[in-house]
Design an enzyme around this catalytic site. Structure first.
Site, PDB file in Angstrom:
ATOM      1  N   HIS A 133       0.827  -1.214   0.000  1.00 21.84           N
ATOM      2  CA  HIS A 133       0.000   0.000   0.000  1.00 21.84           C
ATOM      3  C   HIS A 133       0.856   1.257   0.000  1.00 21.84           C
ATOM      4  CE1 HIS A 133       0.095   1.325   4.309  1.00 21.84           C
ATOM      5  NE2 HIS A 133       0.221   0.044   4.609  1.00 21.84           N
TER       6      HIS A 133
ATOM      7  N   ASP B 145       5.991   3.055   6.493  1.00 28.83           N
ATOM      8  CA  ASP B 145       4.719   2.333   6.462  1.00 28.83           C
ATOM      9  C   ASP B 145       3.776   3.080   5.529  1.00 28.83           C
ATOM     10  OD1 ASP B 145       2.409   0.921   6.961  1.00 28.83           O
ATOM     11  OD2 ASP B 145       2.216   1.544   9.048  1.00 28.83           O
TER      12      ASP B 145
ATOM     13  N   GLU C 109      -5.242   1.439   2.678  1.00 25.13           N
ATOM     14  CA  GLU C 109      -5.014   0.316   3.592  1.00 25.13           C
ATOM     15  C   GLU C 109      -5.187   0.737   5.034  1.00 25.13           C
ATOM     16  OE1 GLU C 109      -2.678  -2.372   6.272  1.00 25.13           O
ATOM     17  OE2 GLU C 109      -2.482  -0.213   5.930  1.00 25.13           O
ATOM     18  N   GLU C 110      -4.777   1.961   5.341  1.00 20.64           N
ATOM     19  CA  GLU C 110      -4.779   2.415   6.729  1.00 20.64           C
ATOM     20  C   GLU C 110      -6.189   2.587   7.303  1.00 20.64           C
ATOM     21  OE1 GLU C 110      -2.332   2.402   8.581  1.00 20.64           O
ATOM     22  OE2 GLU C 110      -0.513   2.708   7.398  1.00 20.64           O
TER      23      GLU C 110
ATOM     24  N   ASP D  37       4.241  -5.561   3.734  1.00 17.28           N
ATOM     25  CA  ASP D  37       3.952  -4.445   4.638  1.00 17.28           C
ATOM     26  C   ASP D  37       5.069  -4.389   5.674  1.00 17.28           C
ATOM     27  OD1 ASP D  37       2.589  -2.382   6.065  1.00 17.28           O
ATOM     28  OD2 ASP D  37       0.657  -3.240   5.508  1.00 17.28           O
TER      29      ASP D  37
ATOM     30  N   HIS E 125       3.903   4.067  13.077  1.00 14.63           N
ATOM     31  CA  HIS E 125       2.859   5.094  13.172  1.00 14.63           C
ATOM     32  C   HIS E 125       3.308   6.307  13.981  1.00 14.63           C
ATOM     33  CE1 HIS E 125      -0.980   2.779  11.796  1.00 14.63           C
ATOM     34  NE2 HIS E 125       0.072   2.541  11.014  1.00 14.63           N
TER      35      HIS E 125
END
Length: 356
Positions: free
Chosen positions: A67, A179, A213-214, A236, A323
């Site tokens: 992603h 990410d 995706e998130e 990922d 994150h």
């Protein structure tokens, strides 16, 4: 590893691209520029996915997904003094939102701002010990009034942290959106390299840069349905637990520089997993194993359940501080993932579906 390590330009451009979930425009442009010419077919869809195909007549069909969206914010309110309030796009740690430089992506270009909250000097002890709610943090763009602010931004404009890519030492780098620009890079770079070896490829390969995706693997859901592959592998990031304050008995033991992390569990087809291990051992690629007792929070979850079901694998790239605006990765792990997927794709024999 030398301090003169040179990161791949494709990866760097992806990391610098601002692509908050649902507004992946800059990352799409990077993928278009690097991948379109290498593919036999190249498409975009209604959710903004980018689907690059190699050897369209091949069998079986293999889908690789990474992603390209990242965490962000979205403007929801402007107060009378011109301060902007927001919702989060994706799962944020509220403790690291304030005190950041941000960029608001508008129809007229970017607007600079900072996230603010009441200064610690103006809080009592209870307030100091309490994590602020999202509605207690705002964005300051230096506006004089609501009217002034709305000349530059609109409700619904997306926001990203203004944190770029930097090498810390050797191949260890920091960026706000490893990410999952790393996974996007891996699946698209795999196709680019296999395009130079296409005569050896028996399978049909579709590499997909997925969106959203998130907020629920949404791009992977539509891509899995559209491509209807026999086999799929999602790439990922996963948690590197080699930093302080990580209990490996709870979270498992995964380290930067240890190579790809191969997931194993109900979300993973056992034949796909076994083949990934075989390819690692044949190519002398170090690997790590992560057990997943439930459907994962990755595109693999959606791909496994596409249409009548897909033989699905999952590769993780070890990452520290997930994150946050300063995630850390060993870029050599990314390169090993590309080599692994090249080997996996070339290992597939005509008609091989990996049903069990």
């Amino acid at each position: 590893m030398s301090d003169k390590y040179t990161p791949p330009p494709f990866l760097v451009d992806l990391l610098e691209a601002r692509s908050p979930t649902g507004a992946e425009f800059e990352a799409q442009t990077v993928v278009d520029r690097y991948v379109r010419s290498a593919a036999d077919a190249y498409e975009k869809d209604a959710l903004g996915n980018r689907l690059a195909t190699l050897n369209p007549g091949g069998d079986p069909s293999l889908l690789l997904a990474g992603h390209m969206d990242e965490l962000g914010l979205i403007i929801k309110h402007v107060d009378k003094d011109g301060f902007l309030y927001f919702d989060t796009l994706g799962g944020h740690d509220r403790g690291v939102i304030s005190g950041r430089r941000v960029r608001i992506l508008t129809k007229d270009g970017t607007v600079a701002g900072v996230t603010g909250k009441r200064a610690i000097h103006l809080m009592n002890q209870k307030e100091r010990d309490t994590l602020p709610e999202v509605h207690q943090i705002w964005i300051d763009i230096g506006a004089k009034s609501k009217k002034d602010a709305l000349k530059r931004v609109r409700l619904g404009d997306p926001v990203v942290y203004n944190m770029g890519f930097e090498l810390l030492h050797g191949s260890i780098g920091a960026a706000r959106a490893f990410d999952n620009k790393t996974g996007c890079y891996v699946v698209m770079e795999t196709l680019r390299r296999l395009a130079e070896r296409r005569k050896k490829l028996k399978a049909k390969l579709v590499s997909v840069a997925t969106t959203q995706e998130e907020i629920g693997t949404r791009g992977a859901i539509t891509a899995g349905y559209a491509v209807n592959p026999d086999i799929a592998i999602a790439v990922d990031v996963t948690h590197a637990t080699d930093a302080p304050d990580n209990d490996v008995k709870r979270f498992g033991e995964y380290k930067l520089g240890g190579g790809p992390v191969l997931a194993r569990g109900p979300n993973i087809n056992p034949l796909v997993y076994d083949r990934l291990v075989e390819c690692c051992e044949k190519e002398k690629i170090p690997y790590q194993i992560e057990t997943e007792s439930m459907p994962t929070g990755t595109d693999a979850r959606a791909l496994q359940m596409a249409r009548g079901g897909v033989a699905t694998g999952l590769i993780g790239i070890p990452l520290r501080y997930m994150h946050t605006p300063a995630e850390v990765v060993d870029l050599e792990d990314i390169e090993k993932c590309v080599r692994l997927l090249e080997a996996f794709a070339l290992s597939l024999k005509p008609g091989e579906k990996m049903h069990f």
